[in-house]
Design a protein around this motif. Sequence first.
Motif, PDB file in Angstrom:
ATOM      1  N   SER A  73       0.819  -1.210   0.000  1.00 34.98           N
ATOM      2  CA  SER A  73       0.000   0.000   0.000  1.00 34.98           C
ATOM      3  C   SER A  73       0.858   1.267   0.000  1.00 34.98           C
ATOM      4  N   GLN A  74       2.162   1.125   0.160  1.00 38.54           N
ATOM      5  CA  GLN A  74       3.054   2.280   0.225  1.00 38.54           C
ATOM      6  C   GLN A  74       3.444   2.760  -1.170  1.00 38.54           C
ATOM      7  N   VAL A  75       3.569   4.073  -1.303  1.00 38.55           N
ATOM      8  CA  VAL A  75       4.057   4.695  -2.532  1.00 38.55           C
ATOM      9  C   VAL A  75       5.420   5.282  -2.199  1.00 38.55           C
ATOM     10  N   GLY A  76       6.440   4.879  -2.947  1.00 40.49           N
ATOM     11  CA  GLY A  76       7.804   5.314  -2.661  1.00 40.49           C
ATOM     12  C   GLY A  76       8.087   6.737  -3.112  1.00 40.49           C
ATOM     13  N   LEU A  77       9.254   7.205  -2.724  1.00 38.11           N
ATOM     14  CA  LEU A  77       9.721   8.540  -3.100  1.00 38.11           C
ATOM     15  C   LEU A  77      10.300   8.491  -4.506  1.00 38.11           C
ATOM     16  N   PRO A  78       9.804   9.308  -5.428  1.00 33.10           N
ATOM     17  CA  PRO A  78      10.351   9.296  -6.790  1.00 33.10           C
ATOM     18  C   PRO A  78      11.769   9.858  -6.802  1.00 33.10           C
ATOM     19  N   LEU A  79      12.673   9.162  -7.487  1.00 33.34           N
ATOM     20  CA  LEU A  79      14.057   9.626  -7.571  1.00 33.34           C
ATOM     21  C   LEU A  79      14.369  10.249  -8.919  1.00 33.34           C
ATOM     22  N   ASN A  80      13.725   9.762  -9.970  1.00 27.00           N
ATOM     23  CA  ASN A  80      13.996  10.351 -11.282  1.00 27.00           C
ATOM     24  C   ASN A  80      12.753  11.082 -11.798  1.00 27.00           C
ATOM     25  N   LYS A  81      12.951  11.837 -12.862  1.00 28.78           N
ATOM     26  CA  LYS A  81      11.872  12.676 -13.393  1.00 28.78           C
ATOM     27  C   LYS A  81      10.702  11.847 -13.893  1.00 28.78           C
ATOM     28  N   LEU A  82      10.971  10.695 -14.481  1.00 30.38           N
ATOM     29  CA  LEU A  82       9.895   9.849 -14.990  1.00 30.38           C
ATOM     30  C   LEU A  82       9.000   9.356 -13.851  1.00 30.38           C
ATOM     31  N   ALA A  83       9.607   8.957 -12.746  1.00 29.98           N
ATOM     32  CA  ALA A  83       8.810   8.508 -11.593  1.00 29.98           C
ATOM     33  C   ALA A  83       7.962   9.653 -11.051  1.00 29.98           C
ATOM     34  N   GLN A  84       8.541  10.847 -10.983  1.00 28.97           N
ATOM     35  CA  GLN A  84       7.798  12.016 -10.505  1.00 28.97           C
ATOM     36  C   GLN A  84       6.647  12.342 -11.451  1.00 28.97           C
ATOM     37  N   LEU A  85       6.915  12.312 -12.742  1.00 28.93           N
ATOM     38  CA  LEU A  85       5.892  12.607 -13.741  1.00 28.93           C
ATOM     39  C   LEU A  85       4.728  11.622 -13.657  1.00 28.93           C
TER      40      LEU A  85
END
Length: 133
Positions: A73-85
Amino acid sequence: MNKLIPIILLSLTACQPSKNTIDNVDDAITVHDLYWSGYGNVEPYPFTTEYGHIACSLNEVTYYPDDTINDESQVGLPLNKLAQLRQNESNMKPTVKNAIKPNADLSEAIRMGLDRCKQVQQQLDKLRSESGM
């Protein structure tokens, strides 16, 4: 008794592991502050937690502090721009605590994650070619 022997042989062969599995490649890498520089990584360790996991899926690199990766159920911290997008497009926000040091150099963590994505993709491609897919 003669009918029992084929059943036993069938059950033994049915339980044998298939060689068409992805061996030794998981989509996450465990990182630890004590071992970070020992593997030739960029100093300093970019996370505030003692350890965590760098995960990669579809070239999205995320960080899960401590054992939060084990909770689906956890959502991780985005490290790269694609994950953030992709998180922004999905209206998702990280549910884990912020464990990235201020002004941290994440280039090595991102590189490690993307390398893991490539390894998993290569294993999947190999598995597909071996099975004729």
